[in-house]
Design a protein around this motif. Structure first.
Motif, mmCIF file in Angstrom:
data_model
loop_
_atom_site.group_PDB
_atom_site.id
_atom_site.type_symbol
_atom_site.label_atom_id
_atom_site.label_comp_id
_atom_site.label_asym_id
_atom_site.label_seq_id
_atom_site.Cartn_x
_atom_site.Cartn_y
_atom_site.Cartn_z
ATOM 1 N N ASN A 74 -6.626 -37.586 -64.328
ATOM 2 C CA ASN A 74 -6.928 -36.239 -63.869
ATOM 3 C C ASN A 74 -7.156 -35.266 -65.016
ATOM 4 O O ASN A 74 -6.960 -34.062 -64.881
ATOM 5 C CB ASN A 74 -5.814 -35.742 -62.951
ATOM 6 C CG ASN A 74 -5.809 -36.495 -61.641
ATOM 7 O OD1 ASN A 74 -6.832 -36.593 -60.960
ATOM 8 N ND2 ASN A 74 -4.683 -37.088 -61.299
ATOM 9 N N GLY A 75 -7.572 -35.817 -66.156
ATOM 10 C CA GLY A 75 -7.942 -34.936 -67.263
ATOM 11 C C GLY A 75 -6.790 -34.497 -68.135
ATOM 12 O O GLY A 75 -6.927 -33.593 -68.941
ATOM 13 N N GLY A 76 -5.630 -35.155 -68.005
ATOM 14 C CA GLY A 76 -4.443 -34.710 -68.749
ATOM 15 C C GLY A 76 -4.248 -35.365 -70.101
ATOM 16 O O GLY A 76 -3.230 -35.166 -70.749
ATOM 17 N N GLY A 77 -5.229 -36.144 -70.552
ATOM 18 C CA GLY A 77 -5.043 -36.941 -71.774
ATOM 19 C C GLY A 77 -4.895 -36.142 -73.060
ATOM 20 O O GLY A 77 -4.191 -36.542 -73.974
ATOM 21 N N GLY A 78 -5.568 -35.002 -73.129
ATOM 22 C CA GLY A 78 -5.478 -34.169 -74.327
ATOM 23 C C GLY A 78 -6.031 -34.853 -75.565
ATOM 24 O O GLY A 78 -6.779 -35.831 -75.477
ATOM 25 N N TRP A 79 -5.638 -34.326 -76.741
ATOM 26 C CA TRP A 79 -6.156 -34.861 -78.006
ATOM 27 C C TRP A 79 -5.821 -36.335 -78.244
ATOM 28 O O TRP A 79 -6.693 -37.074 -78.719
ATOM 29 C CB TRP A 79 -5.680 -34.027 -79.196
ATOM 30 C CG TRP A 79 -6.285 -32.660 -79.314
ATOM 31 C CD1 TRP A 79 -5.610 -31.497 -79.542
ATOM 32 C CD2 TRP A 79 -7.684 -32.294 -79.263
ATOM 33 N NE1 TRP A 79 -6.492 -30.440 -79.621
ATOM 34 C CE2 TRP A 79 -7.768 -30.904 -79.450
ATOM 35 C CE3 TRP A 79 -8.858 -33.007 -79.053
ATOM 36 C CZ2 TRP A 79 -8.974 -30.209 -79.453
ATOM 37 C CZ3 TRP A 79 -10.066 -32.328 -79.048
ATOM 38 C CH2 TRP A 79 -10.112 -30.945 -79.246
ATOM 39 N N PRO A 80 -4.583 -36.793 -77.966
ATOM 40 C CA PRO A 80 -4.306 -38.212 -78.237
ATOM 41 C C PRO A 80 -5.292 -39.133 -77.517
ATOM 42 O O PRO A 80 -5.801 -40.090 -78.093
ATOM 43 C CB PRO A 80 -2.876 -38.412 -77.707
ATOM 44 C CG PRO A 80 -2.264 -37.060 -77.802
ATOM 45 C CD PRO A 80 -3.384 -36.089 -77.500
#
Lengths: 118, 162
Positions: B134-140
């Protein structure tokens, strides 16, 4: 020494780094507050277990070799930052691929059980 | 309370620094990893940067632009510094720095430093969480997908992108 296999930090280094309670405690401390000095981390470790400054520094070296901690200089101070990218890679490799539905179900079950318990 | 005001992410990528620079600054690549979307960037100090939204992002109610920025320093292929703002939060710009160092073995170290002392909501989003789908991955997650693309040629844009 850091060893690489095809552009990746050796997974063994990451798992070995994680296989120690003090090092996990340090990672948790850096997750709460990234960018801490050796002195600050030494105090956090001292609250839980008896360990010299040299011991904490040694653990930090292991975490750095596994790329779980990145050191940056701020003036005269050396600050330690959590690098969550290798954890992401481990997650993708070992959890996502094989077992995510099961892990998710178990995590939900654990949360429910613990909520009821409270 | 977790302090996310300065985030440091590092990754080794088996690719030359020039290709990593291309991947960060050209739409040909930016549509194939991370959240996707075209990038427009004027690679000179004071130049404007815009990272455009994908159709998927638009269908979620976003406008045409996902990220706006200003180039602070562009030293290809070694260092890129941006004043960086997420369009979905009304917060002051943050400072994003990429340091790209090619090693003797051809392995390149990418260190990204994101300083967001006055942008707590943006900081929480870019730090990432487990909810990648849901798009929560962020930079990592974004950096992992960049590595996957450059090393395997396999595009990797899920995470609310396509």
């Amino acid at each position: 020494m850091v060893t690489y296999c095809r552009g990746v930090i050796d997974e063994d280094l990451i798992f070995k780094a994680l296989a120690d309670g003090t090092r996990r405690l340090i990672l948790d401390a850096l997750h709460t507050q990234s960018g801490q000095s050796l002195g600050a981390l030494e105090e956090i470790v001292a609250d839980r277990t008896e360990m010299s400054r040299f011991g904490v520094a040694k653990h930090l070296k292991v975490l750095e070799a596994a790329d779980l901690v990145i050191v940056q200089r701020h003036g005269r101070q050396k600050l330690h930052y959590l690098n969550s990218v290798p954890i992401r890679a481990i997650y993708d490799r070992w959890i996502d691929k094989y077992t995510e539905p099961q892990v998710r179900a178990l995590t939900v079950l654990k949360q429910k059980a613990e909520t009821h318990h409270d | 309370m977790t302090d996310l005001s300065k985030q440091v992410h590092g990754i080794y990528i088996d690719a030359p620094a020039e290709r990593i620079w291309e991947a960060l600054t050209s739409s040909e690549y930016t549509n194939q990893y991370g959240y996707g979307g075209d990038v427009e960037i004027e690679l000179t100090a004071g130049g404007a940067m815009r990272h455009l939204t994908t159709d998927q992002m638009k269908s979620m109610g976003m406008g045409d632009v996902a990220i706006t920025g200003t180039v602070v320093e562009a030293d290809p292929p070694k260092r890129l510094v941006l004043d960086w703002s997420a369009a979905w939060h009304d917060e002051p710009p943050s400072r994003l720095t990429y340091d790209i160092v090619e090693g003797p073995s051809g392995l390149t170290r990418v260190t990204m430093t994101h300083e967001l002392p006055e942008s707590p909501q943006t900081a929480m989003d870019v730090a990432g969480n487990a909810d990648v789908e849901n798009g929560g991955g962020g930079w990592p997650w974004e950096l992992s997908s960049l590595k996957t693309l450059l090393e395997t040629g396999k595009p990797m844009t899920t995470a609310g992108a396509q």
